[in-house]
Design an enzyme around this catalytic site. Sequence first.
Site, PDB file in Angstrom:
ATOM      1  N   LYS A   1       0.899  -1.349   0.119  1.00 25.69           N
ATOM      2  CA  LYS A   1       0.068  -0.042  -0.098  1.00 25.69           C
ATOM      3  C   LYS A   1       0.811   1.371  -0.153  1.00 25.69           C
ATOM      4  CE  LYS A   1      -3.361   2.601   3.093  1.00 25.69           C
ATOM      5  NZ  LYS A   1      -4.058   2.615   4.287  1.00 25.69           N
TER       6      LYS A   1
ATOM      7  N   ASP B   1      -2.721  10.499   3.182  1.00 23.11           N
ATOM      8  CA  ASP B   1      -4.089  10.179   3.431  1.00 23.11           C
ATOM      9  C   ASP B   1      -4.707  11.187   4.353  1.00 23.11           C
ATOM     10  OD1 ASP B   1      -6.556   8.980   3.464  1.00 23.11           O
ATOM     11  OD2 ASP B   1      -5.771   7.437   5.133  1.00 23.11           O
TER      12      ASP B   1
ATOM     13  N   LYS C   1     -10.470  13.020   7.674  1.00 21.84           N
ATOM     14  CA  LYS C   1     -10.169  12.612   9.031  1.00 21.84           C
ATOM     15  C   LYS C   1      -9.947  14.036   9.839  1.00 21.84           C
ATOM     16  CE  LYS C   1      -6.632   9.313   7.553  1.00 21.84           C
ATOM     17  NZ  LYS C   1      -7.008   8.097   8.340  1.00 21.84           N
TER      18      LYS C   1
ATOM     19  N   ASP D   1       1.357   6.443   5.449  1.00 21.35           N
ATOM     20  CA  ASP D   1       0.330   5.430   4.641  1.00 21.35           C
ATOM     21  C   ASP D   1       1.003   4.741   3.597  1.00 21.35           C
ATOM     22  OD1 ASP D   1      -1.886   4.247   5.654  1.00 21.35           O
ATOM     23  OD2 ASP D   1      -3.079   5.616   4.323  1.00 21.35           O
TER      24      ASP D   1
ATOM     25  N   ASP E   1     -12.327   7.220   3.447  1.00 19.11           N
ATOM     26  CA  ASP E   1     -10.908   6.808   4.318  1.00 19.11           C
ATOM     27  C   ASP E   1     -10.786   5.302   4.327  1.00 19.11           C
ATOM     28  OD1 ASP E   1      -8.949   7.624   5.806  1.00 19.11           O
ATOM     29  OD2 ASP E   1     -10.073   7.647   7.681  1.00 19.11           O
TER      30      ASP E   1
ATOM     31  N   GLU F   1      -9.447   3.771   2.023  1.00 20.66           N
ATOM     32  CA  GLU F   1      -8.940   3.683   0.436  1.00 20.66           C
ATOM     33  C   GLU F   1      -7.850   2.388   0.259  1.00 20.66           C
ATOM     34  OE1 GLU F   1      -5.725   4.908   2.373  1.00 20.66           O
ATOM     35  OE2 GLU F   1      -7.625   5.480   2.813  1.00 20.66           O
TER      36      GLU F   1
ATOM     37  N   ARG G   1      -7.455  -0.395   0.995  1.00 21.87           N
ATOM     38  CA  ARG G   1      -8.112  -1.722   0.395  1.00 21.87           C
ATOM     39  C   ARG G   1      -8.369  -1.659  -1.111  1.00 21.87           C
ATOM     40  NH1 ARG G   1     -12.374  -1.998   5.007  1.00 21.87           N
ATOM     41  NH2 ARG G   1     -10.497  -0.931   5.989  1.00 21.87           N
TER      42      ARG G   1
END
Length: 479
Positions: A245, A250, A257, A268, A327, A329, A331
């Site tokens: 990933k 993010d 967030k 991230d 959020d 995201e 996956r």
Amino acid sequence: MTSLTTTQDQVASVEADAIIVGWTADDTVAAHPLLSDEARETIAAGASLLDASSKAGKVTVVPGAGTEARRVVVVGIGSGSEGDLRIAAGEASRQVGKKPSKVVVALPAEGDAVIAAAQGAVLGSYAFTDYKSDENAVTDTEWVIAGASDEAIARANILIAAAAGIRDLVNTPPLDLYPGSFAEIAEQLGAQSGVDVDVWDAQRLANEGFGGILAVGMGSARLPRLVRVAYAPEGATQKVALVGKGITFDTGGISLKPSKSMETMKSDMTGAATVLHAVVAAARAELPIAVTGWLCIAENMPSGTAQRPSDVIRIYGGQTVEVLNTDAEGRLVMADGLVKAREEDPDVLLDVATLTGAQGVALGTRTSGVMGTPEIRDEVVARANEVDEAMWAMPLPEHLRESIDSKIADLQNIGDPQGGGMLSAGIFLREFVGETPWAHLDIARPSYNEGKPWAENVAGSTGHSLRTLFRFLEARAQG
């Protein structure tokens, strides 16, 4: 530049800023082939007066009397295991004085424990100084592992460079590390290490149907990338695929967030950084195994072009996903990468991601969760145990599967709101691996240290899971 070397000279005769020695449960300095009994007795006399402890990582500093060093750092070695020696070296490395030019490590290590001690020392003193304007903030230290073989030093250097490389990438501010620059760094590393690198830009992603990566990245002016890094030595009989990933920042997207939660979101992309350096380390170590890494890179930003809650996107390969929370995201980009990686028929598929906050709720800040095909999941955890990285086998409960059913698409991107978020995220990823043996590593909290330094882990990126991945590849290569 920090360097790692060895010496076969008597430790007490080496001019250095500090010598690191071990303290045992017998209240004495641990024996070392290059540390004379006379030097040990002199050091022990001073350490005893200061109540030195054998607890792994407990540090006592004494003057360098009886040696050519300015000081001696006496550190508890606990049981003397590989893990305790890494802890000891890491804690001791931060007590060697200001801006040391040379430090000698004389801990009682043999075999792989020598590498662990070297990792602890060098990584425990790691500092990210790229953005410091004060030149005095940069320290170039020669770390000398007394009595180590050239082979052990070479192997340690590979693993240390990989872990430090991960840390450097993750610690870089998102202003400078974004999908395009990350891809360029991968190309540069590939050229240096003999690893093949192929990059999908936004147009190529659109042409080939990578709907997950595109959807997550469409809110940013800095467009997404998919990067393939491949090491394929001649004669390799095993093929492993790694998917990482790579969300370079993010915000949560439209599902924004809280501001406090964004402060560490440059991290991230840790999974992609880890995968990149795992492949490079395998190449530099010349492991006889084929390894392909897939870096799924995007910046998740809110804007007039960002994906919206209730959008339906089409993942590479055709499955549709209703996006209920932008959020969740990671996956989505990982789904694209998993399907693409699966096309090359690897023997095993591993993915690495800072995927869920739920991981930290379940397992805390130092232990990662591992899910997937039971045999592969357990193999990963076994390798983690071998290199003293905290990972725990987690289930994928079938009753959670229905929580990711969508009313209008094949799947939705969030599961049961009552809990088990790490597990339902793993179940979501499982939908994209087919029959390929697979494991998912959720490293969200252990990969970034927001607290005080401990063992070899300093503030910021830790490089967690690199040792496990390398050991996994090494064991597979050995059959």
